[in-house]
Write a protein that holds these residues in place. Structure first.
Motif, PDB file in Angstrom:
ATOM      1  N   TYR A 130     -15.163  31.912-113.834  1.00 58.18           N
ATOM      2  CA  TYR A 130     -14.613  31.952-112.636  1.00 58.18           C
ATOM      3  C   TYR A 130     -15.221  32.509-111.547  1.00 58.18           C
ATOM      4  O   TYR A 130     -16.183  33.320-111.575  1.00 58.18           O
ATOM      5  CB  TYR A 130     -13.288  33.138-112.750  1.00 58.18           C
ATOM      6  N   ILE A 131     -15.014  32.150-110.567  1.00 59.58           N
ATOM      7  CA  ILE A 131     -16.094  32.395-109.074  1.00 59.58           C
ATOM      8  C   ILE A 131     -14.582  31.841-108.144  1.00 59.58           C
ATOM      9  O   ILE A 131     -14.531  31.002-107.776  1.00 59.58           O
ATOM     10  CB  ILE A 131     -17.390  31.351-109.071  1.00 59.58           C
ATOM     11  N   VAL A 178     -17.445  36.745-105.856  1.00 60.95           N
ATOM     12  CA  VAL A 178     -16.308  37.328-107.168  1.00 60.95           C
ATOM     13  C   VAL A 178     -16.833  36.143-107.782  1.00 60.95           C
ATOM     14  O   VAL A 178     -16.879  34.971-107.479  1.00 60.95           O
ATOM     15  CB  VAL A 178     -14.862  36.716-106.263  1.00 60.95           C
ATOM     16  N   ILE A 179     -17.168  37.677-108.836  1.00 60.30           N
ATOM     17  CA  ILE A 179     -17.365  35.885-109.651  1.00 60.30           C
ATOM     18  C   ILE A 179     -16.694  36.894-111.691  1.00 60.30           C
ATOM     19  O   ILE A 179     -17.331  38.059-111.797  1.00 60.30           O
ATOM     20  CB  ILE A 179     -18.861  36.371-110.233  1.00 60.30           C
ATOM     21  N   LYS A 180     -16.661  36.035-112.357  1.00 56.12           N
ATOM     22  CA  LYS A 180     -16.041  37.032-113.508  1.00 56.12           C
ATOM     23  C   LYS A 180     -16.663  37.183-114.693  1.00 56.12           C
ATOM     24  O   LYS A 180     -18.070  36.249-114.422  1.00 56.12           O
ATOM     25  CB  LYS A 180     -15.034  36.151-114.174  1.00 56.12           C
ATOM     26  N   GLU A 223     -11.978  35.705 -96.453  1.00 57.47           N
ATOM     27  CA  GLU A 223     -12.421  36.529 -95.741  1.00 57.47           C
ATOM     28  C   GLU A 223     -14.007  36.327 -95.630  1.00 57.47           C
ATOM     29  O   GLU A 223     -13.921  36.567 -94.132  1.00 57.47           O
ATOM     30  CB  GLU A 223     -11.949  37.837 -95.782  1.00 57.47           C
ATOM     31  N   ASN A 224     -14.175  35.837 -96.041  1.00 57.94           N
ATOM     32  CA  ASN A 224     -15.942  35.464 -96.135  1.00 57.94           C
ATOM     33  C   ASN A 224     -16.810  34.870 -94.818  1.00 57.94           C
ATOM     34  O   ASN A 224     -17.688  35.179 -94.441  1.00 57.94           O
ATOM     35  CB  ASN A 224     -16.014  34.647 -97.501  1.00 57.94           C
ATOM     36  N   PRO A 239     -14.709  29.219 -97.806  1.00 56.24           N
ATOM     37  CA  PRO A 239     -13.930  29.908 -98.404  1.00 56.24           C
ATOM     38  C   PRO A 239     -12.723  30.062 -98.081  1.00 56.24           C
ATOM     39  O   PRO A 239     -11.421  29.180 -97.546  1.00 56.24           O
ATOM     40  CB  PRO A 239     -13.962  30.557 -96.707  1.00 56.24           C
ATOM     41  N   GLY A 240     -11.587  30.298 -99.458  1.00 59.54           N
ATOM     42  CA  GLY A 240     -10.752  29.828 -99.718  1.00 59.54           C
ATOM     43  C   GLY A 240     -10.373  29.282-101.061  1.00 59.54           C
ATOM     44  O   GLY A 240      -9.209  28.690-101.053  1.00 59.54           O
ATOM     45  N   TYR A 241     -11.240  29.075-101.184  1.00 63.76           N
ATOM     46  CA  TYR A 241     -11.359  27.771-102.358  1.00 63.76           C
ATOM     47  C   TYR A 241     -11.864  29.043-103.608  1.00 63.76           C
ATOM     48  O   TYR A 241     -12.904  29.991-103.242  1.00 63.76           O
ATOM     49  CB  TYR A 241     -12.699  26.292-102.220  1.00 63.76           C
TER      50      TYR A 241
END
Length: 179
Positions: free
Chosen positions: A99-100, A82-84, A105-106, A131-133
């Motif tokens: 944004y990263i 996930v990255i903008k 779930e990773n 994960p979760g950050y």
């Protein structure tokens, strides 16, 4: 040549021949003994191994348990990146809207490095993201002048137990500096 000289020479020849014959016999005997002892085999008992013991408390896994185990293995091997796709900075020194995210779930920590496509120069490194950050705004490691910069974000994926790199994925991103 007289007869005594001739007889002495014949004796020397016979003596040399006898010595050569003795040497040959010694060599042949040594070779025969070596062959005999090197090829002599002794009977060897081969043990094929242990037999499988009787079953005690093992039971067959249900189809549901097998599917859950298979799904867990698949889930552990998945990685969501996930990255903008665009990061905008007011100027080369300001914090921008980079944004990263490392979704929970990773299950693997990551480090994201952004390099310019034009010269492969590193302009940003996130450090460890568990994960979760997420990173919701950051400053570039290198000051850039006004313009748009096509870049590549490389997600290095690490094993959370050993901290060793497990793999990487990449995504394209555009860095825009307004002033």
């Amino acid at each position: 040549m007289d007869k005594t000289t001739q007889t002495n020479e014949e004796k020397k020849k016979k003596k040399r021949l006898l010595i050569l014959l003795l040497l040959f016999l010694i060599a042949a005997s040594a070779g025969g003994l070596y062959y005999y002892f090197s090829t002599k085999t002794e009977p060897v008992q081969v043990i094929s191994g242990d037999y499988l013991p009787e079953a005690k408390g093992a039971k067959k896994m249900s189809d549901k348990e097998v599917k859950e185990a298979e799904q867990k293995a698949v889930d552990e091997s998945k990685f969501n990146m996930v990255i903008k796709s665009e990061a905008v900075f007011e100027n080369g020194d300001s914090e921008g809207n980079l944004y990263i995210q490392n979704p929970i779930e990773n299950g693997y920590p990551i480090n994201v490095i952004i390099r310019l496509d034009s010269n492969n120069e590193q302009v940003y490194s996130s450090g460890a993201i568990q994960p979760g950050y997420e990173i919701n705004g950051a400053k570039l490691d290198k000051k850039l002048t006004q313009g748009e910069y096509p870049a590549t974000a490389t997600f290095d994926i690490y094993d959370s137990k050993t901290n060793q790199k497990r793999g990487q994925v990449q995504a394209g991103i555009t860095i825009r500096v307004n002033n």
